[in-house]
Design a protein around this motif. Structure first.
Motif, PDB file in Angstrom:
ATOM      1  N   LYS A 170      -9.441 -22.973 -64.274  1.00 12.92           N
ATOM      2  CA  LYS A 170      -8.404 -23.582 -63.450  1.00 12.92           C
ATOM      3  C   LYS A 170      -8.021 -22.656 -62.290  1.00 12.92           C
ATOM      4  N   GLU A 171      -7.881 -21.372 -62.583  1.00 14.27           N
ATOM      5  CA  GLU A 171      -7.546 -20.417 -61.537  1.00 14.27           C
ATOM      6  C   GLU A 171      -8.642 -20.359 -60.470  1.00 14.27           C
ATOM      7  N   ILE A 172      -9.885 -20.466 -60.927  1.00  8.44           N
ATOM      8  CA  ILE A 172     -11.013 -20.414 -59.983  1.00  8.44           C
ATOM      9  C   ILE A 172     -10.985 -21.625 -59.063  1.00  8.44           C
ATOM     10  N   GLU A 173     -10.687 -22.798 -59.626  1.00 12.91           N
ATOM     11  CA  GLU A 173     -10.621 -23.997 -58.793  1.00 12.91           C
ATOM     12  C   GLU A 173      -9.509 -23.866 -57.744  1.00 12.91           C
ATOM     13  N   ARG A 174      -8.368 -23.289 -58.181  1.00 11.53           N
ATOM     14  CA  ARG A 174      -7.262 -23.130 -57.237  1.00 11.53           C
ATOM     15  C   ARG A 174      -7.618 -22.150 -56.128  1.00 11.53           C
ATOM     16  N   PHE A 175      -8.240 -21.025 -56.523  1.00  7.93           N
ATOM     17  CA  PHE A 175      -8.641 -20.032 -55.511  1.00  7.93           C
ATOM     18  C   PHE A 175      -9.754 -20.567 -54.617  1.00  7.93           C
ATOM     19  N   ASP A 176     -10.609 -21.444 -55.159  1.00  8.71           N
ATOM     20  CA  ASP A 176     -11.693 -22.020 -54.370  1.00  8.71           C
ATOM     21  C   ASP A 176     -11.130 -22.854 -53.220  1.00  8.71           C
ATOM     22  N   GLN A 177     -10.092 -23.627 -53.522  1.00 10.36           N
ATOM     23  CA  GLN A 177      -9.461 -24.418 -52.466  1.00 10.36           C
ATOM     24  C   GLN A 177      -8.858 -23.514 -51.390  1.00 10.36           C
ATOM     25  N   GLY A 178      -8.186 -22.442 -51.840  1.00  7.96           N
ATOM     26  CA  GLY A 178      -7.584 -21.525 -50.877  1.00  7.96           C
ATOM     27  C   GLY A 178      -8.633 -20.829 -50.018  1.00  7.96           C
ATOM     28  N   ILE A 179      -9.752 -20.457 -50.670  1.00  9.35           N
ATOM     29  CA  ILE A 179     -10.829 -19.785 -49.928  1.00  9.35           C
ATOM     30  C   ILE A 179     -11.445 -20.722 -48.909  1.00  9.35           C
ATOM     31  N   SER A 180     -11.616 -21.991 -49.288  1.00 10.51           N
ATOM     32  CA  SER A 180     -12.202 -22.956 -48.347  1.00 10.51           C
ATOM     33  C   SER A 180     -11.314 -23.121 -47.116  1.00 10.51           C
ATOM     34  N   GLU A 181      -9.991 -23.237 -47.344  1.00  9.30           N
ATOM     35  CA  GLU A 181      -9.079 -23.365 -46.206  1.00  9.30           C
ATOM     36  C   GLU A 181      -9.111 -22.113 -45.329  1.00  9.30           C
ATOM     37  N   SER A 182      -9.108 -20.921 -45.971  1.00 14.35           N
ATOM     38  CA  SER A 182      -9.135 -19.671 -45.199  1.00 14.35           C
ATOM     39  C   SER A 182     -10.432 -19.536 -44.417  1.00 14.35           C
ATOM     40  N   LEU A 183     -11.553 -19.966 -45.043  1.00 13.09           N
ATOM     41  CA  LEU A 183     -12.849 -19.871 -44.376  1.00 13.09           C
ATOM     42  C   LEU A 183     -12.903 -20.770 -43.149  1.00 13.09           C
ATOM     43  N   ASN A 184     -12.331 -21.974 -43.262  1.00 13.24           N
ATOM     44  CA  ASN A 184     -12.312 -22.867 -42.102  1.00 13.24           C
ATOM     45  C   ASN A 184     -11.494 -22.265 -40.963  1.00 13.24           C
ATOM     46  N   ASN A 185     -10.325 -21.706 -41.294  1.00 12.54           N
ATOM     47  CA  ASN A 185      -9.519 -21.054 -40.276  1.00 12.54           C
ATOM     48  C   ASN A 185     -10.246 -19.871 -39.636  1.00 12.54           C
ATOM     49  N   PHE A 186     -10.932 -19.099 -40.487  1.00 15.44           N
ATOM     50  CA  PHE A 186     -11.670 -17.939 -39.971  1.00 15.44           C
ATOM     51  C   PHE A 186     -12.786 -18.363 -39.023  1.00 15.44           C
ATOM     52  N   GLU A 188     -12.933 -21.039 -37.130  1.00 13.61           N
ATOM     53  CA  GLU A 188     -12.367 -21.465 -35.850  1.00 13.61           C
ATOM     54  C   GLU A 188     -11.972 -20.260 -34.989  1.00 13.61           C
ATOM     55  N   ARG A 189     -11.299 -19.296 -35.607  1.00  8.59           N
ATOM     56  CA  ARG A 189     -10.884 -18.117 -34.856  1.00  8.59           C
ATOM     57  C   ARG A 189     -12.072 -17.269 -34.422  1.00  8.59           C
ATOM     58  N   PHE A 190     -13.107 -17.210 -35.272  1.00  7.55           N
ATOM     59  CA  PHE A 190     -14.309 -16.441 -34.919  1.00  7.55           C
ATOM     60  C   PHE A 190     -15.012 -17.038 -33.713  1.00  7.55           C
ATOM     61  N   ASN A 195     -16.644 -16.623 -28.125  1.00  8.19           N
ATOM     62  CA  ASN A 195     -16.744 -17.130 -26.755  1.00  8.19           C
ATOM     63  C   ASN A 195     -16.092 -16.168 -25.766  1.00  8.19           C
ATOM     64  N   LYS A 196     -14.943 -15.605 -26.167  1.00 11.55           N
ATOM     65  CA  LYS A 196     -14.231 -14.688 -25.285  1.00 11.55           C
ATOM     66  C   LYS A 196     -15.071 -13.443 -24.997  1.00 11.55           C
TER      67      LYS A 196
END
Length: 426
Positions: A170-186, A188-190, A195-196
């Motif tokens: 259960k903890e892994i599933e919860r962290f997996d969701q958080g990692i996916s969101e963080s990876l998407n944000n990363f 976009e910022r990357f 480009n800059k």
């Protein structure tokens, strides 16, 4: 006690049987492997049988060679048993079967009184086998109880581990969701940062290329100016060295001519002196031969010197041309090699000059010795004079020519040594 009884009782087989029996009592032989149990029991029965036979053997009829062979097989069985105890390799126990068979062959060859079979002797081996089996089964039961306890403990542990595993999933599933969101944000910022910095890198690269082109042009102009200046300096240095060389060569020629004139004067004076104190007529043709050899030596020396001077001039001209028209190492190497070709005839001419000079010196020495012979003997008594002339005649008449060394191949070292000697002599 007879001697046969003493020999039998003192034989080493008794000690070997005791050693084997002692090793059979080791605790490491107790096992649940039935194959090992059977082999150990066979060894015990063999030891018991040998001991019984030795107790019933007829000492006076014993062939000790059978006892020696039997003792060797018992020692081999004990050695294999010790190896099994140390490393638990069943192969060592399997090796004892052949030794037991050979042991039985040697024991059965002994003169043994066949005793009546009693119930005690018949069941002894069965009792020992039963004791060994009971020990093995007791050990097996003990290990079984320990195994049951271990299984129960592992069952309890697995249940608790399963609960922890479910919570962890259960903890892994919860962290997996958080990692996916963080990876998407990363991502976009990357992309924004990429480009800059890509635009900044392109601008810096264009500036660097412009600066590099400017620097290359300035560097090329400086190199051309430096080359022109160096060419002027080299030309002036070459002309200066050429003038110094010509002046030095001229002065050396003048000094050499003055030395030759002085030597010629000294030679004329010496010739006049020898003509006054001795009779030059008795010297035969030695003076003419020496003069001819001198002339030949001088001619060969001039040829060698001329060739070497030509070689030096060619090398100097090659360096001058290379410095004026740009240095081409292939062309310069070819011209210098062509100039060094002149060193071979120059070395040969210098060697021939030295050979003729040696012949000149030899003939002049003979001329001087023969011319001064009579004045030297003039004041001696008549008998002494005749004896001295008789001894000197053996030396002068049939005079050997100077021994010459065999021709040696002209090497680079010999060429430069001859060049140095010719310049020094001039």
């Amino acid at each position: 006690m007879s001697q046969w009884d003493e020999q039998l009782s003192d034989h080493a087989i008794h000690a070997s049987i005791e050693n084997l029996a002692d090793r059979l009592t080791d605790d490491s032989l107790v096992t649940e492997d039935l194959n090992v149990v059977e082999i150990i029991d066979r060894i015990k029965q063999a030891a018991s049988y040998v001991e019984s036979c030795l107790n019933n053997v007829i000492p006076a009829l014993v062939n000790h060679s059978h006892l020696n062979k039997a003792n060797s097989h018992i020692s081999s069985i004990a050695s294999e048993l010790n190896s099994y105890i140390s490393n638990s390799n069943v192969g060592h126990l399997n090796n004892t079967s052949a030794h037991i068979d050979n042991l039985m062959t040697q024991i059965n060859a002994l003169p043994i009184v066949k005793p009546a079979i009693s119930e005690q002797s018949f069941t002894r081996s069965l009792v020992e086998f039963k004791s060994l089996a009971e020990k093995s089964f007791s050990e097996m039961k003990k290990e079984k109880d320990e195994l049951v306890k271990s299984v129960e403990k592992m069952t309890e542990t697995s249940i608790s581990q399963q609960e922890k595993l479910d919570n962890l999933s259960k903890e892994i599933e919860r962290f997996d969701q958080g990692i996916s969101e963080s990876l998407n944000n990363f991502n976009e910022r990357f992309e924004e940062v990429e480009n800059k910095y890509t635009s900044q890198l392109d601008s810096r690269l264009s500036e660097f290329n412009e600066q590099y082109d400017d620097y290359s042009e300035a560097f090329d102009s400086k190199i051309k100016e430096s080359i022109d200046a160096n060419q002027e300096n080299i030309s002036s240095v070459i002309s200066e060295h050429k003038a110094q060389y010509e002046q030095q060569l001229k002065s050396q020629k003048e000094e050499a001519n003055s030395v030759l004139e002085e030597l010629e004067e000294k030679r004329a004076e010496a010739s006049n002196l020898l003509q006054i104190i001795g009779n030059i007529g008795i010297t035969g043709n030695y003076q003419n031969i020496a003069n001819n050899e001198k002339s030949a030596a001088d001619n060969w020396r001039r040829i060698a010197l001329g060739l070497m001077v030509c070689m030096v001039l060619i090398i100097g001209i090659t360096i001058f041309i290379s410095a004026s028209n740009g240095f081409d190492w292939k062309l310069a190497f070819f011209r210098v090699g062509a100039a060094f070709v002149l060193a071979i005839p120059a070395a040969y001419a210098a060697k021939e000059s030295a050979k003729h000079r040696a012949l000149e010196n030899h003939n002049r020495r003979a001329e001087l010795e023969l011319a001064s012979l009579d004045p030297y003997l003039e004041k001696l008594p008549e008998e002494t004079r005749h004896k001295v002339k008789e001894e000197l005649t053996k030396q002068f008449f049939g005079l050997n020519t100077p021994q010459q060394k065999g021709e040696e191949p002209v090497s680079n070292k010999a060429i430069f040594e001859l060049l140095k000697s010719v310049i020094d002599k001039k």
